[in-house]
Design a protein around this motif. Structure first.
Motif, PDB file in Angstrom:
ATOM      1  N   LEU A  10      11.883  -9.992  -4.491  1.00 35.11           N
ATOM      2  CA  LEU A  10      11.080 -10.312  -3.312  1.00 35.11           C
ATOM      3  C   LEU A  10      11.509 -11.673  -2.776  1.00 35.11           C
ATOM      4  O   LEU A  10      12.024 -12.514  -3.528  1.00 35.11           O
ATOM      5  N   LYS A  38      16.561  -6.451  -1.632  1.00 29.47           N
ATOM      6  CA  LYS A  38      15.332  -7.164  -1.221  1.00 29.47           C
ATOM      7  C   LYS A  38      14.239  -6.189  -0.805  1.00 29.47           C
ATOM      8  O   LYS A  38      14.503  -5.223  -0.074  1.00 29.47           O
ATOM      9  N   ASP A  39      13.019  -6.460  -1.278  1.00 23.92           N
ATOM     10  CA  ASP A  39      11.862  -5.664  -0.867  1.00 23.92           C
ATOM     11  C   ASP A  39      10.767  -6.585  -0.365  1.00 23.92           C
ATOM     12  O   ASP A  39      10.923  -7.814  -0.366  1.00 23.92           O
ATOM     13  N   MET A  40       9.631  -5.995   0.026  1.00 19.44           N
ATOM     14  CA  MET A  40       8.539  -6.800   0.579  1.00 19.44           C
ATOM     15  C   MET A  40       7.277  -6.779  -0.271  1.00 19.44           C
ATOM     16  O   MET A  40       6.358  -7.557  -0.023  1.00 19.44           O
ATOM     17  N   SER A  41       7.201  -5.875  -1.239  1.00 19.21           N
ATOM     18  CA  SER A  41       5.998  -5.816  -2.076  1.00 19.21           C
ATOM     19  C   SER A  41       6.396  -5.534  -3.520  1.00 19.21           C
ATOM     20  O   SER A  41       7.432  -4.899  -3.784  1.00 19.21           O
ATOM     21  N   TRP A  42       5.536  -5.977  -4.454  1.00 14.54           N
ATOM     22  CA  TRP A  42       5.811  -5.734  -5.866  1.00 14.54           C
ATOM     23  C   TRP A  42       5.749  -4.254  -6.194  1.00 14.54           C
ATOM     24  O   TRP A  42       6.449  -3.774  -7.089  1.00 14.54           O
ATOM     25  N   ALA A 167       0.847  -8.361  -0.040  1.00 16.65           N
ATOM     26  CA  ALA A 167       2.235  -8.644  -0.404  1.00 16.65           C
ATOM     27  C   ALA A 167       2.565 -10.105  -0.052  1.00 16.65           C
ATOM     28  O   ALA A 167       2.094 -10.622   0.977  1.00 16.65           O
TER      29      ALA A 167
END
Length: 402
Positions: A10, A38-42, A167
């Protein structure tokens, strides 16, 4: 041929080690090609890991234990061979609330801010509009640190206030929109809130538990076993990166790398502040220095202490309910893999602790500890309320909590 590992992350400053291991060539030097996702939330980071879209993940430590125990979804055993950092989060309140509970121009005292917040929380609950806090995941150190502080202050987290999940990249937006009264999140998102005038930082989580475990490197257990040598190489690359990261000579360069669009996509100035343990508490003020706000390397910071996994399990029991289960406690303890950390670094110049577990919160000052190799001096690791966590008696510890 170089082995490739894909690591999910993240956009947070404490994703620094995998990112910089790739950018500075520490991974390549160990024969590993890193691909970063890359992501936006766990929740999405965890999904990608469990479904094999990534080989490893930058992850909030409690989530690795929750996934292993099947909390909220079918159980899949995860393993943590490396801790990416300790502490590094803050509690940021809307300015009008901060003004009610914390003196301006400084971080608050956790006991005093908690006592003042208790009065506000009680009044708001009686008015039928309880205070609402945002944390980044139900199974996050942010949630557990916030709850630990609230409960020790006399505020019942599930009765007197509301705690919702947001997030990390959206925490500032939620605070700015008035959806929450406070957030507990990692950098740079507290600083973004301050720069916008949406919040004031009143506490850092290092004040709640000094040297508390934060992000970890997590893998599915079968992947770790199948790619054991590659994981050991990755551990060596990450420890070399951590050593490089804490050198002030490298802070400007590293902040500029982390700020790039493919990573945090943010301000290099704000990121450098976090790296340098400097915090702007409120808009228009001068930054303050809080030593070891982020803790990335010294004192075996990257060692996966089994006792820290066990402490996280006690918090899971405390806030999920259902009671202590010895078999689950044993599974939680096995998530942290000091054996892999040791085998990766044995024979190098890196100090290795002699034990794999310790009494958390018991050190009041610098203490030389036994080692397998090298020398280690541990510093203060206290909880703010003076409690001590002895992993030899988990039920007793749980029974002692308010």
């Amino acid at each position: 041929m170089m082995a490739e590992l894909t690591i999910g992350f993240l956009p947070l400053v404490d994703a620094c080690l995998p990112i910089l291991a790739r950018e500075h060539g520490f991974a390549e030097a160990e024969g590993i090609s890193l691909r970063l996702l890359k992501d936006m939330s766990w929740a999405t980071v965890l999904d990608r890991l469990l479904y094999g879209h990534s080989d490893a993940a930058h992850m909030v430590a409690p989530l690795a234990i929750a996934a292993t125990l099947g909390r909220g979804r079918p159980a899949q055993p995860l393993s943590v061979p490396f801790v990416l950092g300790l502490n590094g989060n803050a509690i940021t309140l809307r300015p009008e609330l901060a003004d009610q509970v914390c003196p301006k121009g400084q971080l608050g005292d956790p006991r005093e801010v908690g006592a003042s917040l208790l009065k506000v929380a009680t009044a708001r609950a009686q008015q039928g509009r309880p205070l609402r806090f945002g944390v980044v995941h139900r199974y996050s150190s942010h949630n557990y640190m916030l709850r630990y502080w609230l409960a020790a202050s006399g505020i019942r987290p599930d009765h007197d206030v509301e705690i919702v999940t947001i997030a990390p990249p959206f925490c500032t937006d939620a605070l700015d929109a008035g959806e929450v009264d406070g957030i507990c999140v990692g950098e740079p998102w507290n600083s973004v809130a301050v720069e916008r005038g949406a919040g004031r930082i009143v506490l850092v989580t290092a004040q709640v538990w000094r040297r508390g475990v934060e992000k970890v490197l997590a893998l599915r257990e079968p992947v770790l076993e199948a790619r054991h040598e590659e994981v050991e190489a990755l551990v060596r690359a990450l420890i070399a990166t951590a050593r490089h990261f804490v050198d002030p000579e490298n802070w400007d360069t590293n902040a500029a790398i982390l700020a790039r669009p493919e990573y945090l996509d943010g301000s290099a100035e704000l990121i450098r502040r976090a790296i340098a343990d400097r915090l702007l508490l409120a808009q228009g003020e001068e930054p303050i220095h809080f030593p070891d706000f982020m803790f990335q390397y010294r004192e075996a910071a990257n060692f996966p202490w089994v006792s820290q996994a066990e402490w996280l399990y006690t918090q899971m029991v405390r806030w999920d309910g259902g009671g202590f289960v010895a078999a689950d406690a044993a599974k939680a303890a096995r998530v942290f893999r000091p054996d892999v950390y040791r085998s990766a670094l044995l024979g190098t110049a890196e100090p290795l602790p002699g034990a794999s577990s310790k009494v958390e919160g018991s050190l009041g000052g610098p203490t030389v500890v036994g080692t397998q190799q090298g020398l280690i001096t541990m510093e203060r690791n206290a909880f703010f309320d003076g409690r001590v966590f002895d992993p030899a008696d988990l039920p007793g510890y749980l029974a002692s909590l308010p």
